[in-house]
Design a protein around this motif. Structure first.
Motif, mmCIF file in Angstrom:
data_model
loop_
_atom_site.group_PDB
_atom_site.id
_atom_site.type_symbol
_atom_site.label_atom_id
_atom_site.label_comp_id
_atom_site.label_asym_id
_atom_site.label_seq_id
_atom_site.Cartn_x
_atom_site.Cartn_y
_atom_site.Cartn_z
ATOM 1 N N GLY A 103 -26.534 -15.580 13.716
ATOM 2 C CA GLY A 103 -25.917 -14.469 12.991
ATOM 3 C C GLY A 103 -26.799 -13.231 13.062
ATOM 4 N N SER A 104 -26.637 -12.352 12.058
ATOM 5 C CA SER A 104 -25.711 -12.451 10.936
ATOM 6 C C SER A 104 -24.287 -12.115 11.355
ATOM 7 C CB SER A 104 -26.131 -11.458 9.844
ATOM 8 O OG SER A 104 -25.932 -10.114 10.315
ATOM 9 N N GLN A 105 -23.354 -12.238 10.417
ATOM 10 C CA GLN A 105 -21.978 -11.892 10.726
ATOM 11 C C GLN A 105 -21.873 -10.424 11.147
ATOM 12 O OE1 GLN A 105 -19.143 -12.792 7.632
ATOM 13 N NE2 GLN A 105 -17.460 -11.811 8.697
ATOM 14 N N ALA A 106 -22.563 -9.543 10.418
ATOM 15 C CA ALA A 106 -22.495 -8.115 10.749
ATOM 16 C C ALA A 106 -23.042 -7.860 12.154
ATOM 17 C CB ALA A 106 -23.287 -7.307 9.722
ATOM 18 N N HIS A 107 -24.119 -8.538 12.505
ATOM 19 C CA HIS A 107 -24.716 -8.391 13.833
ATOM 20 C C HIS A 107 -23.748 -8.872 14.905
ATOM 21 C CE1 HIS A 107 -27.880 -8.476 16.914
ATOM 22 N NE2 HIS A 107 -27.441 -9.681 17.258
ATOM 23 N N ASN A 108 -23.146 -10.037 14.685
ATOM 24 C CA ASN A 108 -22.244 -10.604 15.690
ATOM 25 C C ASN A 108 -20.969 -9.783 15.856
ATOM 26 O OD1 ASN A 108 -24.042 -12.607 16.273
ATOM 27 N ND2 ASN A 108 -22.956 -14.229 15.185
ATOM 28 N N VAL A 109 -20.471 -9.256 14.749
ATOM 29 C CA VAL A 109 -19.276 -8.406 14.843
ATOM 30 C C VAL A 109 -19.581 -7.167 15.682
ATOM 31 C CG1 VAL A 109 -17.754 -6.880 13.526
ATOM 32 C CG2 VAL A 109 -18.185 -9.208 12.716
ATOM 33 N N ALA A 110 -20.703 -6.526 15.425
ATOM 34 C CA ALA A 110 -21.084 -5.341 16.196
ATOM 35 C C ALA A 110 -21.300 -5.697 17.665
ATOM 36 C CB ALA A 110 -22.352 -4.723 15.609
ATOM 37 N N LEU A 111 -21.885 -6.865 17.908
ATOM 38 C CA LEU A 111 -22.116 -7.322 19.277
ATOM 39 C C LEU A 111 -20.795 -7.509 20.016
ATOM 40 C CD1 LEU A 111 -24.733 -8.251 20.903
ATOM 41 C CD2 LEU A 111 -23.958 -10.578 20.402
ATOM 42 N N ARG A 112 -19.830 -8.141 19.342
ATOM 43 C CA ARG A 112 -18.517 -8.391 19.958
ATOM 44 C C ARG A 112 -17.776 -7.092 20.222
ATOM 45 N NH1 ARG A 112 -18.294 -12.761 16.208
ATOM 46 N NH2 ARG A 112 -16.914 -11.567 14.846
ATOM 47 N N GLU A 113 -17.821 -6.176 19.251
ATOM 48 C CA GLU A 113 -17.104 -4.908 19.414
ATOM 49 C C GLU A 113 -17.675 -4.104 20.572
ATOM 50 O OE1 GLU A 113 -17.406 -3.091 15.604
ATOM 51 O OE2 GLU A 113 -15.718 -4.222 14.745
ATOM 52 N N ASP A 114 -18.975 -4.097 20.707
ATOM 53 C CA ASP A 114 -19.610 -3.375 21.802
ATOM 54 C C ASP A 114 -19.256 -4.021 23.142
ATOM 55 O OD1 ASP A 114 -21.214 -1.380 22.911
ATOM 56 O OD2 ASP A 114 -22.982 -2.658 22.903
ATOM 57 N N ALA A 115 -19.207 -5.368 23.145
ATOM 58 C CA ALA A 115 -18.878 -6.078 24.386
ATOM 59 C C ALA A 115 -17.439 -5.806 24.813
ATOM 60 C CB ALA A 115 -19.100 -7.577 24.185
ATOM 61 N N VAL A 116 -16.531 -5.778 23.851
ATOM 62 C CA VAL A 116 -15.113 -5.526 24.154
ATOM 63 C C VAL A 116 -14.954 -4.167 24.826
ATOM 64 C CG1 VAL A 116 -12.873 -5.033 23.104
ATOM 65 C CG2 VAL A 116 -14.161 -7.048 22.380
ATOM 66 N N ALA A 117 -15.693 -3.184 24.368
ATOM 67 C CA ALA A 117 -15.607 -1.845 24.944
ATOM 68 C C ALA A 117 -16.044 -1.829 26.399
ATOM 69 C CB ALA A 117 -16.466 -0.873 24.121
ATOM 70 N N ARG A 118 -16.772 -2.885 26.808
ATOM 71 C CA ARG A 118 -17.234 -2.955 28.191
ATOM 72 C C ARG A 118 -16.557 -4.094 28.950
ATOM 73 N NH1 ARG A 118 -22.365 -3.799 29.200
ATOM 74 N NH2 ARG A 118 -22.971 -4.843 27.303
ATOM 75 N N GLY A 119 -15.399 -4.546 28.411
ATOM 76 C CA GLY A 119 -14.592 -5.526 29.127
ATOM 77 C C GLY A 119 -15.095 -6.950 29.040
ATOM 78 N N LEU A 120 -15.876 -7.249 27.994
ATOM 79 C CA LEU A 120 -16.417 -8.590 27.837
ATOM 80 C C LEU A 120 -16.008 -9.172 26.492
ATOM 81 C CD1 LEU A 120 -20.075 -7.934 29.082
ATOM 82 C CD2 LEU A 120 -18.212 -9.003 30.377
ATOM 83 N N SER A 121 -15.961 -10.485 26.426
ATOM 84 C CA SER A 121 -15.701 -11.193 25.174
ATOM 85 C C SER A 121 -16.858 -12.143 24.918
ATOM 86 C CB SER A 121 -14.388 -11.991 25.273
ATOM 87 O OG SER A 121 -14.200 -12.785 24.109
ATOM 88 N N VAL A 122 -17.416 -12.092 23.700
ATOM 89 C CA VAL A 122 -18.612 -12.880 23.368
ATOM 90 C C VAL A 122 -18.289 -13.850 22.234
ATOM 91 C CG1 VAL A 122 -21.028 -12.798 22.626
ATOM 92 C CG2 VAL A 122 -20.081 -10.947 24.008
ATOM 93 N N SER A 123 -18.677 -15.109 22.413
ATOM 94 C CA SER A 123 -18.534 -16.111 21.352
ATOM 95 C C SER A 123 -19.554 -17.205 21.594
ATOM 96 C CB SER A 123 -17.126 -16.707 21.358
ATOM 97 O OG SER A 123 -16.961 -17.590 22.468
ATOM 98 N N GLU A 124 -19.522 -18.231 20.745
ATOM 99 C CA GLU A 124 -20.424 -19.362 20.940
ATOM 100 C C GLU A 124 -20.111 -20.135 22.223
ATOM 101 O OE1 GLU A 124 -17.409 -21.040 17.875
ATOM 102 O OE2 GLU A 124 -18.046 -19.092 18.697
ATOM 103 N N HIS A 125 -18.927 -19.876 22.781
ATOM 104 C CA HIS A 125 -18.512 -20.592 23.987
ATOM 105 C C HIS A 125 -18.939 -19.905 25.276
ATOM 106 C CE1 HIS A 125 -16.241 -23.077 21.284
ATOM 107 N NE2 HIS A 125 -15.537 -22.045 20.852
ATOM 108 N N GLY A 126 -19.511 -18.707 25.183
ATOM 109 C CA GLY A 126 -19.989 -18.025 26.365
ATOM 110 C C GLY A 126 -19.611 -16.557 26.378
ATOM 111 N N ILE A 127 -19.944 -15.894 27.474
ATOM 112 C CA ILE A 127 -19.602 -14.488 27.687
ATOM 113 C C ILE A 127 -18.518 -14.440 28.767
ATOM 114 C CG2 ILE A 127 -20.465 -12.221 28.376
ATOM 115 C CD1 ILE A 127 -23.269 -13.209 27.535
ATOM 116 N N THR A 128 -17.371 -13.917 28.410
ATOM 117 C CA THR A 128 -16.215 -13.937 29.307
ATOM 118 C C THR A 128 -15.882 -12.532 29.802
ATOM 119 O OG1 THR A 128 -15.301 -15.805 28.078
ATOM 120 C CG2 THR A 128 -13.791 -14.623 29.539
#
Length: 594
Positions: free
Chosen positions: A282-307
């Motif tokens: 985590g934290s949740q706030a960190h992970n949310v910001a990480l995911r949002e930034d990744a989406v803007a660059r065409g990526l999806s981030v989760s515990e299952h990998g970077i897509t």
């Protein structure tokens, strides 16, 4: 409510099976007995004895029922022979005899009234005696009917608080509360160590708020890889610290410790270990910001990998630093992962080189048997030297700190001479004659100026009169900051995490004054305090304050609290250069006022 916890269990278990009750259930019975004694007007020490024992039982990492079955219940802090006998009776019959007698004196619903925040047992007894209030329904009706204000010392504000508290109690619960990191981290580390020793284990790490060194934790997250996942999960389920567990499987296990902490073991393939560790740290706030930034660059981030969204290609990371590298960041230390600008700093190469425990050269806040400490000067000094320190201040409490065991002016003069004699002929380590001086309501200090001037180090702290206005408290502390003999302000906001809220004080004004006067502000490493908080420590840094990390140790065993002070500093983005006591004695002395 706590009144029903053990009673409900005792109805459904035979006396023989009560050896398996949880610590929380036993603690609830002692909490209830404490309340009953207070309702009955018992002396304070008896009430305190049962509430203290309840806390120790609830927090015990081992089964108290098992200890009692072995005749070892007195090993629990605060549990003597008499209380151990009550535990035995509880396990054998489902009741404590003295509690049964006291319950006969009061309506059963009255105990629930005592649990309303802001009331307590003494006020509940008054409401019972003077207004006939015996239940929550009675209490609500009396508050709405403005009858409570009729009692001396209770006014409209009390009625308002009662109604607000009753409304909150009616809201859905959020499950078990959060515990201090100091209660959770040792258990997490012991479980992780036990898993690492198992032959099936490959990699095992603690994740979650424990890894981020947060002030409090709700549960324990363990991430692992294993050659035989099922065997590793079974090993955890059989650990003595585990009170209950689900079915072990190839993906891990969910369990609970004897003191009620949830444990979640997740076992993953080695090539995905980094993804899982990053996500569940985590934290949740960190992970949310990480995911949002990744989406803007065409990526999806989760515990299952970077897509890659466009192609569907999934990248797994065996190591956590690879997750950040793939997303375009420098590695981010767990303590910084709180959604406070760390991603921007990591992308720009602007992350701080955080302070570490190895950087600390001295401890400037400790107590001995001269006041309320547990060890002598010699023992504390020896322990400081063993930790590799270059200096250490002994700062026993002054006369008006409010807890007894204080140091008179005459005795402090003697201590100064003792310390000077101790330092004679010794090199490589300096002991400082100091004091933790209470700040009076007007900002004055306990000792005369000549005595304060003779001390090597003065920590000034507020220990009394917490309820004054924010303006008055701020002026009180500002006056102390301006005193030429005060080197440092201790535990600035007076908070005790989960037990006492910070008193009102303008921290920004204090930080500005401290910076201007060359007065240091302390990050207190007592895990109940961690005061300055990480937010206030960062504010102090930005204001130009010289920060010092201390333990407030009351024994050689609590000198280890420096780890919590360092953790708070790291979460505040502090480097070694930002902290005064990372310097050797000569350099540290130059930072002091005098």
């Amino acid at each position: 409510m706590l009144v029903t916890n053990f009673r409900n269990v005792s109805k459904t278990r035979s006396a023989a099976s009560l050896q398996g009750v949880t610590n929380a259930e036993i603690a609830a019975a002692f909490d209830e007995l404490s309340v009953l004694y207070e309702l009955d007007g018992a002396v304070k020490y008896r009430v305190l004895a049962y509430s203290t024992a309840a806390k120790a039982i609830r927090e015990s990492p081992v089964s108290v029922a098992d200890l009692a079955a072995q005749g070892r219940a007195t090993e629990i802090p605060g549990v003597g022979k008499t209380l151990a006998e009550k535990i035995d009776a509880l396990l054998e019959t489902g009741e404590i005899p003295s509690a049964v007698k006291l319950k006969a004196k009061f309506p059963p619903t009255l105990i629930e009234v005592t649990q309303v925040p802001g009331l307590g047992s003494k006020t509940a007894r008054r409401l019972y005696d003077e207004l006939g209030i015996v239940s929550m329904e009675d209490l609500k009706a009396a508050a709405e009917g403005q009858r409570i204000r009729e009692l001396k010392g209770l006014g409209p504000k009390v009625e308002e608080n009662v109604l607000a508290a009753l409304e909150r109690l009616g809201e859905p619960g959020e499950g078990p509360g959060r515990l201090l990191l100091s209660k959770v981290r040792p258990i997490a580390e012991e479980l992780a160590a036990a898993l690492r020793e198992h032959p099936a284990a490959d990699r095992v790490e603690v994740a979650g708020s424990v890894r981020r060194w947060a002030e409090t934790c709700k549960d324990i997250d363990l991430i692992a890889t294993a050659e035989e996942p099922g065997a590793l999960a079974e090993h955890l389920a059989a650990h003595p610290l585990i009170a209950a567990a689900g079915t072990p499987g190839p993906n891990g296990l969910r369990a609970q410790t004897h003191n009620g902490i949830s444990v979640d073991l997740r076992i993953v393939a080695p090539e995905a270990f980094g993804n899982l560790l990053q996500h569940f740290t985590g934290s949740q706030a960190h992970n949310v910001a990480l995911r949002e930034d990744a989406v803007a660059r065409g990526l999806s981030v989760s515990e299952h990998g970077i897509t890659e969204v466009e192609t569907g290609k999934v990248e797994l990371c065996a190591d956590e630093d690879r997750v950040y590298e793939r997303l375009g960041y420098a590695y981010i230390e767990p303590e910084l992962r709180e959604g406070r600008g760390e991603l921007k700093a990591a992308r720009e190469g602007a992350l701080p080189d955080l302070i570490s425990i190895e950087d600390i050269r001295g401890d400037l806040h400790s107590h001995t048997t001269l006041s309320d400490g547990r060890n002598s000067v010699d023992e504390m000094a020896a322990a400081g030297r063993e930790r590799g320190y270059a200096y250490m201040a002994i700062t026993d409490h002054s006369a008006s700190h409010g807890f007894g065991d204080h140091v008179t002016a005459e005795r402090l003069w003697e201590r100064i001479e003792e310390v000077r004699e101790w330092n004679e002929g010794r090199r490589g380590f300096r002991l400082l004659a100091g004091s933790e001086v209470n700040i009076g309501l007007d900002g004055s200090l306990d000792y005369p100026e000549d005595l304060l001037a003779a001390l090597d180090w003065v920590v000034a702290s507020v220990h009394t009169s917490f309820s004054i206005s924010e303006k008055a408290m701020t002026e009180r502390v500002l006056t102390a900051i301006e005193n030429p003999y005060v080197n440092c302000i201790g535990h600035l906001t007076g908070r005790l995490i989960g037990r006492r809220e910070p008193y009102g004080i303008d921290v920004e004004a204090v930080a500005e004054a401290a910076a201007g006067n060359g007065t240091m502000l302390e990050v207190n490493g007592n895990p109940n305090r961690r005061d300055l908080s990480e937010r206030h420590a960062r504010l102090a840094l930005e204001a130009g304050v010289t920060v010092v990390l201390n333990t407030d140790a009351h024994g050689v065993d609590t000198l280890t609290n420096m780890a919590y002070a360092v953790a708070t500093a790291r979460r505040a983005w502090l480097t070694a250069a930002d902290v005064a006591n990372t310097r050797g004695w000569a350099d540290f002395k130059r930072l002091m006022k005098r």
